[in-house]
Design a protein around this motif. Structure first.
Motif, PDB file in Angstrom:
ATOM      1  N   PHE A   1      -6.411   4.326  -4.503  1.00 39.60           N
ATOM      2  CA  PHE A   1      -6.029   5.701  -4.801  1.00 39.60           C
ATOM      3  C   PHE A   1      -6.917   6.233  -5.913  1.00 39.60           C
ATOM      4  CE2 PHE A   1      -1.858   4.535  -3.018  1.00 39.60           C
ATOM      5  CZ  PHE A   1      -1.522   5.709  -2.358  1.00 39.60           C
TER       6      PHE A   1
ATOM      7  N   ARG B   1       0.828  -1.200   0.000  1.00 32.92           N
ATOM      8  CA  ARG B   1       0.000   0.000   0.000  1.00 32.92           C
ATOM      9  C   ARG B   1       0.863   1.251   0.000  1.00 32.92           C
ATOM     10  NH1 ARG B   1      -3.484  -1.202   5.071  1.00 32.92           N
ATOM     11  NH2 ARG B   1      -1.464  -2.047   5.690  1.00 32.92           N
ATOM     12  N   GLY B   2       0.343   2.301  -0.623  1.00 35.21           N
ATOM     13  CA  GLY B   2       1.110   3.535  -0.685  1.00 35.21           C
ATOM     14  C   GLY B   2       1.923   3.602  -1.958  1.00 35.21           C
ATOM     15  N   THR B   3       2.564   4.739  -2.189  1.00 37.18           N
ATOM     16  CA  THR B   3       3.309   4.907  -3.434  1.00 37.18           C
ATOM     17  C   THR B   3       4.705   4.297  -3.307  1.00 37.18           C
ATOM     18  OG1 THR B   3       3.976   7.092  -2.674  1.00 37.18           O
ATOM     19  CG2 THR B   3       2.088   6.993  -4.133  1.00 37.18           C
ATOM     20  N   ASP B   4       5.235   3.888  -4.442  1.00 41.31           N
ATOM     21  CA  ASP B   4       6.565   3.288  -4.487  1.00 41.31           C
ATOM     22  C   ASP B   4       7.592   4.202  -3.814  1.00 41.31           C
ATOM     23  OD1 ASP B   4       5.279   1.447  -6.008  1.00 41.31           O
ATOM     24  OD2 ASP B   4       6.288   1.930  -7.894  1.00 41.31           O
TER      25      ASP B   4
ATOM     26  N   ASN C   1       7.272   4.665  -0.079  1.00 45.21           N
ATOM     27  CA  ASN C   1       7.647   3.429   0.600  1.00 45.21           C
ATOM     28  C   ASN C   1       9.155   3.179   0.615  1.00 45.21           C
ATOM     29  OD1 ASN C   1       5.185   2.646   1.600  1.00 45.21           O
ATOM     30  ND2 ASN C   1       4.608   1.490  -0.224  1.00 45.21           N
TER      31      ASN C   1
ATOM     32  N   MET D   1      -5.360   8.500  -1.324  1.00 49.07           N
ATOM     33  CA  MET D   1      -5.782   7.151  -0.956  1.00 49.07           C
ATOM     34  C   MET D   1      -6.949   7.208   0.025  1.00 49.07           C
ATOM     35  SD  MET D   1      -3.542   3.820   0.151  1.00 49.07           S
ATOM     36  CE  MET D   1      -2.987   4.327   1.762  1.00 49.07           C
TER      37      MET D   1
ATOM     38  N   GLU E   1      -2.872   5.835  -9.703  1.00 45.85           N
ATOM     39  CA  GLU E   1      -1.722   6.484  -9.079  1.00 45.85           C
ATOM     40  C   GLU E   1      -0.879   7.238 -10.094  1.00 45.85           C
ATOM     41  OE1 GLU E   1       0.606   4.296  -6.123  1.00 45.85           O
ATOM     42  OE2 GLU E   1      -0.731   2.598  -6.426  1.00 45.85           O
TER      43      GLU E   1
ATOM     44  N   TRP F   1       0.271  -8.359   4.421  1.00 48.28           N
ATOM     45  CA  TRP F   1       0.884  -7.041   4.597  1.00 48.28           C
ATOM     46  C   TRP F   1       1.741  -7.008   5.854  1.00 48.28           C
ATOM     47  CZ3 TRP F   1      -4.438  -4.333   3.522  1.00 48.28           C
ATOM     48  CH2 TRP F   1      -4.662  -4.309   2.130  1.00 48.28           C
TER      49      TRP F   1
ATOM     50  N   TYR G   1      -3.897  10.346   3.122  1.00 49.01           N
ATOM     51  CA  TYR G   1      -2.745   9.824   2.390  1.00 49.01           C
ATOM     52  C   TYR G   1      -2.762  10.440   0.993  1.00 49.01           C
ATOM     53  CZ  TYR G   1       0.892   6.237   1.632  1.00 49.01           C
ATOM     54  OH  TYR G   1       2.082   5.569   1.416  1.00 49.01           O
TER      55      TYR G   1
END
Lengths: 183, 437
Positions: free
Chosen positions: B360, A121-124, A127, B355, B382, A172, B337
């Motif tokens: 997203f 989860r989240g952007t590359d 992270n 997000m 994204e 996760w 987020y």
């Protein structure tokens, strides 16, 4: 004449071999320095852990624990886990790091790379930064427990190298981690 | 990239053509009540050489497709066209204006393909149907393989003549794909065609970013065992490791004037902050000093501000840093987020990814923080990136399964998928205007 030639040739080979060895040694040193610059290059002072709510008293206790653990032989380097979007050390993570510290102090000739990882989860990009914080949280705690900084280097893989595949909290949780890879 | 040089077209404007448009037919800043009706008469194979039928077909398809994607036109259905009388030299003298008017066309594009002793020639024309007059003509020389590029060039000419603005049809999109099992950088034309693989690092490549002249690509790669920033010359193919400071070297963005590169470094205790380096990789300035993750910096088009992501308030939000005063203001407040800021080429908006739950969506917000708007609602979307004219946004989305690259108009309409094949495609970066193809 023949023998002189032969010994000359031998000598050349020896010289060559020696220079190869030293070349190797050089490049080894250089790459090692590059990799973990910190200890080798005498970096800026380590930021104190106090700012993250880890008191000196707590550290003293943890150091006593490490001293105890060092008496027991064996042990392994275990993985430390984190909460989502977080790089602070849970009590469990600190207990694992105490064991890892004991092992590293008992095996002071061994170097490890601490790899920081995140869940998907989240952007590359975010992270990669988060994984870097996780690796460094672990590293700074180990140093505070007495591990020689020269044994430790860090790298973040962000969300690029999950331990397990899957898209639920169970997977996760296994992927948000700092892993210890022996050199 | 050698191919681009090889296919570089001899482009010659006809004597009668003035370079600047004489009249603006479409005002792209004014929200259009109706789209501009244009007829694209199928390009004809004038010489009759068998190989040229495909070229003529490709030209018509590319030009129609480009104009469709622009969102500015209503293309008159070719099935309603009445075959024009022979016009072997494309003089336009025998065009039946009344017929085209009757179909509702206000402009007409047409052309023909000619066999030459070496290669082929394309004659392309644009007319004002209402006035019955010539607007622009272009002549291209090339090989059959150049047909798509010739079509894009003429579609750009149509846009320029009718709107007074540059077209984006020769631009490209860089992105990352794991289709080989490893993340590598790739390039496609903005419409998804003409794919080339840029890196073969067999490692992890992330976050491609273009130089302002569109000739170089920056990216982060683990090729040497650490996330470092590399710069690749897309013409020579040579690659240099630009930034390899201790810790992470991440997500570079090249300043609009070409003189500086902003990126994230973590050499200070693993604390990710925003730094400036020059195009030789030398550190110029540290821009943030917070004990927080500061990532994904991007320049405003005038170079005076930098938008970036920081979790300094507890979770990732977008902030804007003034380069002069080094003062930082928070831009996004809604949601917990918000990441991946991309400043619009006109400077008025910032696109980002927000997000909610597990997905997203692409949003835009005015650069003063007002009027946040959600543009996508299908799948997880994204990494927004603007086309150089600011009229389109590319992004990655998993709406049909694997992550793929999509483009849409800047208001969220006209979504279309432009990358295909195996694997996940992420991190799109739209090139600036490209003049060298």
């Amino acid at each position: 004449m023949e023998t002189v030639k032969r010994s000359l040739r031998l000598l050349t080979m020896v010289v060559l071999a020696v220079s190869l060895v030293s070349l190797n040694a050089c490049s080894h040193r250089a790459s090692k320095k590059d990799r973990r610059g910190d200890a080798a290059l005498g970096e800026e002072a380590m930021k104190p852990l106090g700012e993250e709510g880890i008191s000196e008293q707590e550290l003293e206790e943890a150091r006593r624990k490490v001293a105890e653990l060092r008496q027991k032989q064996g042990g392994v380097l275990a993985t430390v886990y984190f909460e989502f979007d977080d790089f602070s050390l849970s009590d469990q993570a600190k207990a694992v790091l105490a064991q890892n510290a004991a092992w590293l102090m008992n095996n002071s000739q061994r170097d490890v790379i601490i790899e920081g990882h995140c869940d998907e989860r989240g952007t590359d990009e975010y992270n990669v930064a988060l994984g870097e914080r996780r690796a460094n949280s672990a590293k700074r705690y180990l140093i505070s427990l007495g591990v020689n900084a020269a044994q430790l280097s860090t790298i973040s893989f962000g969300e690029e190298r999950p331990a397990v595949q899957g898209h639920t909290e169970a997977e996760w949780a296994k992927n948000r981690r700092a892993e210890f890879v022996l050199q | 990239m050698k191919k681009i040089i090889a296919t570089c077209l001899c482009l010659m404007a006809l004597g009668a053509v003035s370079s600047a448009p004489a009249k603006i037919y479409i005002y792209i800043d004014t929200p259009a009540t109706s789209k501009f009706p244009i007829a694209i008469e199928p390009f004809r194979n004038i010489s009759g050489a068998p190989g040229l039928n495909d070229v003529a077909g490709t030209l018509s398809t590319v030009i129609s497709g480009d104009l469709e994607i622009s969102g500015l036109f209503r293309l008159i259905d070719p099935k309603t066209f009445i075959a024009d009388r022979d016009d072997k030299e494309m003089t336009g003298e025998r065009i039946r204006w009344d017929d085209w008017s009757l179909l509702g066309a206000e402009a007409l594009a047409r052309g023909g393909v000619y066999q030459e002793s070496r290669g082929l020639r394309v004659e392309a024309r644009l007319y004002d149907v209402v006035k019955g007059s010539f607007i622009s003509g272009k002549r291209y020389f090339g090989e059959p393989g150049d047909a798509r590029l010739m079509g894009h060039k003429f579609a750009d000419e149509i846009i320029y003549q009718l709107t007074g603005e540059k077209g984006i049809f020769q631009t490209r999109i860089a992105f990352i794909s794991d289709r080989t099992g490893r993340k590598e950088a790739y390039l496609i034309d903005f419409d998804g065609k003409n794919q080339t693989q840029v890196t073969s690092h067999r490692s992890i490549v992330l976050s491609p970013a273009w130089s302002p002249d569109g000739k170089k690509l920056l990216y982060t790669s683990y090729k040497s065992g650490n996330p470092d920033v590399y710069m690749r010359d897309l013409f020579q193919g040579q690659e240099v490791r630009l930034s390899h400071y201790r810790g992470i070297n991440l997500a570079p963005d090249w300043s609009p004037d070409g003189g500086k590169i902003v990126l994230t470094l973590s050499e200070d205790n693993g604390n990710s902050d925003i730094y400036l380096i020059n195009p030789q990789g030398e550190k110029l300035r540290r821009l943030t000093r917070e004990w927080s993750n500061d990532v994904s910096p991007c320049w405003s088009p005038n170079g005076r501000e930098i938008a970036f992501v920081s979790d300094r308030a507890g979770n990732p939000q977008i902030y804007v840093l003034d380069m002069q005063t080094e003062k930082v203001r928070r831009l996004t407040f809604a949601g917990s987020y918000n990441t991946s800021p991309a400043w619009s080429p006109r400077g008025d908006k910032i696109a980002y990814a927000s997000m909610a739950g597990r997905t997203f969506s692409i949003c835009t917000i005015n650069s003063d923080g007002s009027n946040p708007r959600q543009l996508t609602d299908a799948g997880s979307c994204e990494d927004p990136t603007w086309s150089p004219d600011g009229r389109h946004i590319a992004f990655s989305s998993n709406r049909y399964g694997k992550k793929k690259i999509f483009i849409m108009l800047a208001d969220g309409s006209g979504v279309r998928q432009v990358s295909g094949g195996e694997g996940n495609d992420t991190n799109p970066s739209w090139s600036p205007y490209i003049d060298y193809r």
